[in-house]
Design a protein around this motif. Structure first.
Motif: not given
Lengths: 221, 223
Positions: B197-198, B159, A64-67, B209, B201-202, B155
């Protein structure tokens, strides 16, 4: 606007050197990540939820975090906070291996879980020992489910290796960027670099589409 | 580390600006991606061979080259080639959008392919036109396949906005670089941005799902 490939031709050795690093990073991360992914997947399938929890948290927070953020965290964060200097090459390698391990662990997990319970039960009713059950029944089925997502993860791995230039490691993209700046020929360099990435990634995509096509046909039959 | 968390509050306006840039990039790219993706999916089903070939080349090119290469290509090459001016933000939004279009078109294609040909024949036999067939027969069933994939790609899109930090667009990741250079608290700042970010995005993944588990039984195409 003219298109002059002369400066690109002059720097072919540099571009190939960059390509070497890109391919090397990808290969190392593919193997190491593939191996590390297996224990990650198995520990997420443990019956005890308190043992599962830390691994689940690690995997979910990575996904859930960018690379790029992972890369900065390792390269700048570790040095600033703990005084551990990790070279650009080792930083990008570490980040690629870890991300590949996490993605592969998800692929393994969904592959193993895709084998229906009835088939597992049937194999044990037939009295097959655990090893034979995996060797002849579960794994052949699971691998079919693991293969397609693995090929797309590999293409993603090649793409993420292009982050190496962010922190100054000399991969294919960075070699192209240096050439573009030195010769004032961005169009030619970036176009050639893009084509080179296409040439190394397309065979994998082609292979994966073929496998998927073949498998969907065998499923239909 | 604890006392620094108090200090982080001073940087709240910068974080807020970063968040707005990240959301703006996501929104614009999503709009371009959905529109372009639908157009590409239709081109790939077109009767014109040339249209099919061009759409395929576009999709394969964007699927097989790194997002960063596409970013620098559009930022450095497109302005010279077309003699236009593009800001870093515009280049970033256009690249993400064009990239999304390629992936979204594959999702739409997978969804449409899931609906059996017999149903399309049946609705033609019932006298429905091409558009009505798509609107009332194909689309509702295709969404069962499309929605979970759509969430997964959203997602990836959020990112993906972090790669635009390469062009120094002050979205969250570049903001983290700026704040950590200002405060010399690299680890803490990157971890804080990781948490943001988490949070963004999470939930998208959880929702995806949920849709996949709950909805699919109801919407699965009849075989």
């Amino acid at each position: 606007m003219e298109f002059d490939l002369g400066p690109v031709v002059d720097r072919i050795p540099l571009l190939l050197e960059g390509l070497g690093l890109t391919l090397g990073l990808t290969a190392l991360a593919f193997v190491a990540g593939g191996l590390l992914g297996l224990p990650l997947a198995l520990s997420r399938m443990l019956p005890n939820r308190w043992l599962r929890l830390p691994v689940t948290m690690l995997v979910e927070s990575t996904l859930s975090t960018p690379v790029p953020l992972h890369l900065f965290l390792v390269f700048f964060g570790m040095t600033a906070a703990f005084g551990i200097f990790i070279s650009p090459f080792h930083s990008i390698l570490l980040v690629l291996v870890w991300n590949q391990a996490v993605v592969m662990s998800e692929n393994y997990r969904s592959g193993l879980q895709s084998v229906p319970k009835g088939i597992r039960a049937a194999a044990s009713v037939l009295g097959l020992p655990t090893i034979d059950r995996y060797r002849y029944v579960i794994l052949p089925l699971a691998i079919r489910a693991i293969l397609p997502p693995t090929t797309s993860s590999t293409v993603n791995l090649i793409k993420d290796s292009a982050l190496a230039g962010f922190i100054g490691a000399n991969d294919l993209l960075n070699a192209g960027r240096l050439g573009a700046t030195e010769s004032f020929r961005p169009i030619e360099f970036y176009t050639v670099v893009a084509i080179m990435y296409f040439v190394i990634s397309y065979p994998i995509v082609w292979f994966s589409d073929r496998v998927e096509h073949k498998m969907s046909r065998s499923r239909a039959a | 580390m604890i006392e620094f968390l108090g200090e982080l509050v001073h940087y709240a306006p910068a974080f807020w600006r970063g968040l707005r840039f990240t959301l703006a990039l996501t929104g614009i790219a999503m709009a371009i991606g959905v529109g372009g993706g639908l157009a590409l999916a239709m081109l790939r089903r077109s009767r014109l061979r040339l249209a099919r070939i061009l759409a395929t080349i576009y999709i394969e090119f964007f699927r097989t080259t790194p997002l960063i290469v596409q970013l620098v290509w559009i930022y450095f090459v497109l302005p010279i080639a077309l003699d236009i001016e593009l800001s870093a933000f515009q280049s970033g939004a256009i690249t993400l959008g064009m990239n999304q279009a390629a992936y979204k078109s594959e999702i739409f294609r997978a969804g449409i392919a899931e609906v059996p040909l017999g149903q399309r024949r049946a609705s033609q036999a019932l006298g429905l036109g091409r558009i009505d067939t798509f609107r009332f027969v194909v689309l509702p069933q295709a969404s069962a396949v499309i929605l979970p994939l759509f969430m997964a790609h959203t997602m990836l899109l959020v990112k993906g906005t972090a790669y635009v930090s390469l062009l120094r667009v002050p979205e969250l990741t570049h903001t983290a670089n700026l704040i950590s250079l200002d405060s010399f608290r690299f680890l803490e700042v990157y971890l804080a941005v990781g948490v943001i970010y988490f949070i963004l995005i999470y939930p998208i993944g959880v929702l995806g799902r949920w849709i996949e588990n709950k909805g699919s039984h109801k919407w699965r195409p009849l075989q």
